[in-house]
Write a protein that holds these residues in place. Structure first.
Motif, mmCIF file in Angstrom:
data_model
loop_
_atom_site.group_PDB
_atom_site.id
_atom_site.type_symbol
_atom_site.label_atom_id
_atom_site.label_comp_id
_atom_site.label_asym_id
_atom_site.label_seq_id
_atom_site.Cartn_x
_atom_site.Cartn_y
_atom_site.Cartn_z
ATOM 1 N N GLY A 156 -12.974 -4.828 -7.008
ATOM 2 C CA GLY A 156 -12.438 -3.646 -6.341
ATOM 3 C C GLY A 156 -11.929 -2.614 -7.328
ATOM 4 N N PHE A 157 -11.236 -3.084 -8.360
ATOM 5 C CA PHE A 157 -10.757 -2.174 -9.395
ATOM 6 C C PHE A 157 -11.924 -1.526 -10.126
ATOM 7 C CE2 PHE A 157 -9.672 -1.562 -13.894
ATOM 8 C CZ PHE A 157 -8.627 -0.655 -13.779
ATOM 9 N N ALA A 158 -12.964 -2.311 -10.414
ATOM 10 C CA ALA A 158 -14.123 -1.781 -11.136
ATOM 11 C C ALA A 158 -14.848 -0.717 -10.323
ATOM 12 C CB ALA A 158 -15.075 -2.920 -11.493
ATOM 13 N N THR A 189 -12.190 -0.897 0.902
ATOM 14 C CA THR A 189 -10.851 -1.074 1.457
ATOM 15 C C THR A 189 -9.816 -0.681 0.407
ATOM 16 O OG1 THR A 189 -11.646 -2.915 2.804
ATOM 17 C CG2 THR A 189 -9.270 -2.716 2.520
ATOM 18 N N LEU A 190 -8.799 0.063 0.839
ATOM 19 C CA LEU A 190 -7.753 0.500 -0.087
ATOM 20 C C LEU A 190 -6.801 -0.661 -0.347
ATOM 21 C CD1 LEU A 190 -6.672 2.915 -1.678
ATOM 22 C CD2 LEU A 190 -5.220 3.462 0.280
ATOM 23 N N THR A 191 -6.873 -1.218 -1.537
ATOM 24 C CA THR A 191 -6.012 -2.328 -1.933
ATOM 25 C C THR A 191 -5.259 -1.941 -3.198
ATOM 26 O OG1 THR A 191 -7.813 -3.314 -3.205
ATOM 27 C CG2 THR A 191 -7.565 -4.035 -0.925
ATOM 28 N N LEU A 192 -4.346 -2.809 -3.615
ATOM 29 C CA LEU A 192 -3.548 -2.500 -4.804
ATOM 30 C C LEU A 192 -4.405 -2.314 -6.056
ATOM 31 C CD1 LEU A 192 -0.390 -4.748 -4.344
ATOM 32 C CD2 LEU A 192 -0.604 -2.290 -4.019
ATOM 33 N N PRO A 193 -5.393 -3.171 -6.333
ATOM 34 C CA PRO A 193 -6.251 -2.899 -7.489
ATOM 35 C C PRO A 193 -6.986 -1.566 -7.364
ATOM 36 C CG PRO A 193 -6.520 -5.163 -6.774
ATOM 37 C CD PRO A 193 -5.705 -4.483 -5.726
ATOM 38 N N GLY A 194 -7.388 -1.214 -6.137
ATOM 39 C CA GLY A 194 -8.036 0.078 -5.940
ATOM 40 C C GLY A 194 -7.093 1.231 -6.227
ATOM 41 N N ILE A 195 -5.841 1.087 -5.800
ATOM 42 C CA ILE A 195 -4.848 2.128 -6.082
ATOM 43 C C ILE A 195 -4.608 2.238 -7.583
ATOM 44 C CG2 ILE A 195 -2.425 2.765 -5.771
ATOM 45 C CD1 ILE A 195 -2.564 1.555 -2.991
ATOM 46 N N ALA A 196 -4.587 1.095 -8.269
ATOM 47 C CA ALA A 196 -4.442 1.127 -9.730
ATOM 48 C C ALA A 196 -5.596 1.888 -10.367
ATOM 49 C CB ALA A 196 -4.378 -0.300 -10.274
ATOM 50 N N GLY A 197 -6.795 1.708 -9.829
ATOM 51 C CA GLY A 197 -7.932 2.463 -10.333
ATOM 52 C C GLY A 197 -7.785 3.953 -10.088
ATOM 53 N N ILE A 198 -7.198 4.327 -8.944
ATOM 54 C CA ILE A 198 -6.981 5.744 -8.651
ATOM 55 C C ILE A 198 -5.970 6.344 -9.623
ATOM 56 C CG2 ILE A 198 -6.070 7.352 -6.931
ATOM 57 C CD1 ILE A 198 -7.223 5.559 -4.769
ATOM 58 N N ILE A 249 0.836 -1.201 0.000
ATOM 59 C CA ILE A 249 0.000 0.000 0.000
ATOM 60 C C ILE A 249 0.871 1.251 0.000
ATOM 61 C CG2 ILE A 249 -1.683 1.324 1.326
ATOM 62 C CD1 ILE A 249 -2.858 -1.091 -0.075
ATOM 63 N N ARG A 250 1.952 1.216 0.784
ATOM 64 C CA ARG A 250 2.845 2.379 0.836
ATOM 65 C C ARG A 250 3.446 2.669 -0.539
ATOM 66 N NH1 ARG A 250 7.993 3.742 1.157
ATOM 67 N NH2 ARG A 250 8.670 1.571 0.921
ATOM 68 N N LEU A 251 3.893 1.615 -1.217
ATOM 69 C CA LEU A 251 4.454 1.802 -2.553
ATOM 70 C C LEU A 251 3.385 2.260 -3.542
ATOM 71 C CD1 LEU A 251 6.783 -1.342 -2.746
ATOM 72 C CD2 LEU A 251 7.451 1.038 -2.349
ATOM 73 N N GLY A 252 2.167 1.737 -3.375
ATOM 74 C CA GLY A 252 1.088 2.163 -4.258
ATOM 75 C C GLY A 252 0.748 3.630 -4.082
ATOM 76 N N VAL A 253 0.661 4.068 -2.831
ATOM 77 C CA VAL A 253 0.388 5.488 -2.566
ATOM 78 C C VAL A 253 1.520 6.356 -3.104
ATOM 79 C CG1 VAL A 253 0.094 7.198 -0.739
ATOM 80 C CG2 VAL A 253 -1.064 4.989 -0.571
ATOM 81 N N LYS A 254 2.741 5.867 -2.963
ATOM 82 C CA LYS A 254 3.886 6.614 -3.484
ATOM 83 C C LYS A 254 3.800 6.760 -4.999
ATOM 84 C CE LYS A 254 8.954 6.723 -3.328
ATOM 85 N NZ LYS A 254 10.176 6.013 -2.849
ATOM 86 N N SER A 255 3.345 5.706 -5.671
ATOM 87 C CA SER A 255 3.203 5.789 -7.129
ATOM 88 C C SER A 255 2.149 6.816 -7.518
ATOM 89 C CB SER A 255 2.850 4.419 -7.696
ATOM 90 O OG SER A 255 1.559 4.012 -7.277
ATOM 91 N N VAL A 256 1.068 6.892 -6.735
ATOM 92 C CA VAL A 256 0.042 7.905 -7.000
ATOM 93 C C VAL A 256 0.625 9.305 -6.823
ATOM 94 C CG1 VAL A 256 -2.178 8.838 -6.250
ATOM 95 C CG2 VAL A 256 -1.846 6.370 -6.366
#
Length: 432
Positions: free
Chosen positions: A387-389, A311-320, A261-268
């Motif tokens: 989750g991504f959808a 819930t904030l998950t990696l697919p959700g971060i990808a959607g963001i 999650i930390r890496l995903g948020v960093k990518s955002v």
């Protein structure tokens, strides 16, 4: 001839002979494949009923299914529900003069009727496979019940049987797969546990048929609301085609997920920073307005997801991340249109108005088609795909709102009601 899947072998024994029927290897493989696919579907339905956020249920090899349940607290309870094999059978209570070969005796399941039993006919009216929906509820006396809805064929069979047997009693059997455990010694002298499955059939209730039943009715005789909820869940999710056993269980701590999650948020954050830098350098004041609107879009997206309990998950971060790109894309379309109108000779105010008005249709078309794809993903997908959808769908709506209304409000705040000779936007030809 009627059963080509069977291999028949004749064994002579003196004056008589025996015929041994066995299934072909291909038939066995087909049955095993069907059972695996059916169990896969049933487990997905049961996991969805548990309300776990973004679960994963997928096939592994020829005889295994992997189930991942993020955030589950009671793993033992989850395993019990996932592996439980339960079903219902509806049979008429046998007449006293019925032959022994035409009836079976079943004990009541509830504790207050311990030791009591009824004779039921061997013919089954319908099973739980005909149940299209089941909901746990309470009757007027506060006792747990399950409200049943049957499919078309099940409703027809139930109506036909009960219509012809008014004032007779009908038994509801609860069938549960259980295991007998015994210890054996293998060839190497080691003691191993052997589990033998068997079906336990107990009688829930045997009410009198007062009138013909249709596709909707209620069953009682359950011990607790939890039992009613579990039975309703089993009926909604469907029965397992074959018993399952748990061969491996792992509990993954939150540290690995937190790092992802930390890496995903960093990518955002990196993506947002790069997009903001490009927009400000190329589109100047308009780019700054787009960056502010984009930030508002992210805040709005997270707020909506929080309201939905996501819930904030990696697919959700990808959607963001995808939402960030789509929101900027809408602003690029608008700004490019404004720039074209200015280069075509329109005044700055007219160019702003025309740019927003003429780009809206294109933005709506593009986002609407993407929204359709997101809804299809949610409808047919499972676990992380859902989750991504969800994130993508919410992001599409919020990005259209901020790109069309938010950006325009900021641009009007800067240029509205003023006489300006030029716009601070990249790519505009100098006035001749």
């Amino acid at each position: 001839e009627n059963h080509p899947e069977l291999l028949l072998d004749r064994v002579d024994e003196g004056d008589s002979f025996n015929v041994i029927a066995a299934m072909s290897d291909q038939t066995r493989r087909d049955i095993a494949e069907y059972a695996l696919q059916q169990n896969l579907t049933t487990l997905r339905n049961r996991v969805n009923e548990l309300g776990v956020s973004e679960p994963l249920v997928q096939r592994q090899g020829s005889n295994r299914i992997v189930v991942e349940l993020p955030g589950i607290q009671d793993t033992a309870e989850a395993k019990r529900i996932l592996g439980k094999v339960a079903n219902l059978e509806f049979r008429l209570v046998a007449n006293l003069e019925a032959a022994p070969s035409e009836k079976q005796r079943f004990e009541y399941r509830s504790e207050d009727r311990a030791g009591m039993s009824e004779w039921l006919e061997r013919d089954v009216i319908i099973t739980g496979e005909r149940v299209s929906n089941a909901q746990a509820n309470f009757d007027q006396n506060g006792r747990p019940i399950v409200s049943i809805s049957l499919d078309g064929e099940g409703g027809t069979l139930m109506s036909r049987t009960t219509r012809n047997n008014v004032k007779r009693r009908m038994g509801v059997l609860f069938i549960e797969r259980k295991y007998r455990t015994r210890y054996e010694t293998d060839a190497e002298g080691n003691e191993v546990i052997v589990k033998t499955p068997y079906d336990e059939k107990k009688l829930l209730t045997a009410p009198v048929i007062q009138e013909a039943l249709g596709a909707q009715f209620q069953i009682s005789g359950l011990d607790s609301p939890m039992e009613a909820s579990e039975l309703a869940l089993m009926l909604r999710a469907g029965a397992l085609a074959a018993p399952i056993s748990f061969v491996e269980e792992r509990t993954v701590g939150p540290s690995l997920g937190a790092e992802n999650i930390r890496l995903g948020v960093k990518s955002v954050q990196i993506g947002l920073a790069l997009v903001a830098l490009f927009m400000v350098l190329y589109y100047r004041v308009f780019g700054l307005a787009a960056v502010i609107a984009l930030s508002c879009n992210l805040v709005l997206l997270v707020a909506v997801m929080s309201v939905l309990g996501a819930t904030l998950t990696l697919p959700g971060i990808a959607g963001i991340v995808l939402t960030v790109g789509m929101a900027v894309d809408a602003n690029v379309l608008i700004f490019s249109r404004i720039r074209e109108e200015v280069n075509n000779g329109l005044s700055p105010q007219m160019a702003i108005h025309a740019g927003f008005e003429r780009a809206v249709a294109t933005i709506l078309d593009a986002n609407f088609t993407t929204l359709i794809v997101a809804l299809i993903l949610y409808a047919v997908g499972t676990g992380p795909v859902k989750g991504f959808a969800v994130t993508l769908s919410v992001g599409i709506v919020t990005s259209m709102f901020t790109a069309i209304l938010g950006t325009r409000a900021l641009v009007n705040l800067v240029y509205g009601g003023r006489r300006v000779k030029s716009l601070a936007i990249g790519g505009v030809k100098p006035a001749s």
